[in-house]
Design an enzyme around this catalytic site. Structure first.
Site, PDB file in Angstrom:
ATOM      1  N   CYS A  92     -59.655 -56.398  24.253  1.00  0.00           N
ATOM      2  CA  CYS A  92     -60.108 -55.374  23.324  1.00  0.00           C
ATOM      3  C   CYS A  92     -61.558 -55.730  23.024  1.00  0.00           C
ATOM      4  CB  CYS A  92     -59.219 -55.295  22.076  1.00  0.00           C
ATOM      5  SG  CYS A  92     -58.963 -56.852  21.205  1.00  0.00           S
ATOM      6  N   VAL A  93     -62.103 -55.340  21.916  1.00  0.00           N
ATOM      7  CA  VAL A  93     -63.506 -55.653  21.645  1.00  0.00           C
ATOM      8  C   VAL A  93     -63.685 -57.153  21.416  1.00  0.00           C
ATOM      9  CG1 VAL A  93     -65.468 -55.280  20.102  1.00  0.00           C
ATOM     10  CG2 VAL A  93     -64.061 -53.350  20.793  1.00  0.00           C
TER      11      VAL A  93
END
Length: 185
Positions: A92-93
């Site tokens: 994810c980020v």
């Protein structure tokens, strides 16, 4: 907090890896033999490389986001890739909440770990993980569906409802007064 961990790819199993988006680089992907990427972000495009299959799940890292809808789909994909001799990277980020939750769901479904065992396993390999409270609720529901019982529960704390594993972790923190409060300034 180990900030270097944010740029590293953590090996969760011999065929499953977890990282932030910043760590997803072509040379790293190739060197680890990763064949599939699950990108759980709204804004970051998939890495384009030959012989790399990418799946993107557009979901926000928010407690009300319905990540649980993807637990089975992602776990099944990771399992299928493993059975075919491939390797999957989930990111994810930051590699802290969304992607960690997917890895935990996979470990529960296919490695038959309890939620607590899966969380602790992933936490040992990537110390910065910290799924948000909404994802914990969904993981708790997933564990109940898989095993008919729960090993983690939500408890009330001074900051609201949290999973009991977070409460256990904070017990190891020690409050140290500042110099000024120690001497009454």
């Amino acid at each position: 907090m180990d900030l270097a961990m944010f740029s590293q790819v953590a090996e969760i199993t011999n065929s499953l890896y977890l990282s932030s988006a910043a760590a997803v680089r072509g040379e790293k992907i190739r060197s680890l033999g990763i064949t599939h990427v699950i990108n759980i972000t709204l804004e970051i495009p998939n890495l384009q490389m030959p012989n790399l299959e990418c799946m993107q799940i557009h979901i926000d890292d928010a407690p009300n986001a319905r990540l649980g809808l993807y637990f089975d789909r992602c776990a099944d994909k990771i399992h299928m890739v493993d059975r075919k001799g491939g390797k999957t990277l989930v990111h994810c980020v930051a590699g802290v909440s969304r992607s960690a939750s997917i890895c935990i769901a996979y470990l529960m479904k296919y490695q038959r770990m309890t939620l607590e065992q899966a969380y602790r396993h992933v936490k040992r390999r990537r110390s910065v993980i910290h799924p948000n409270v909404g994802f914990w609720r969904q993981l708790i529901d997933f564990e109940r569906r898989l095993f008919g019982r729960n090993t983690v529960k939500m408890v009330e704390s001074s900051i609201g409802w949290i999973p009991d594993v977070y409460l256990q972790e904070t017990k190891s923190f020690m409050w140290m007064p500042t110099t000024s409060s120690r001497f009454g300034y």
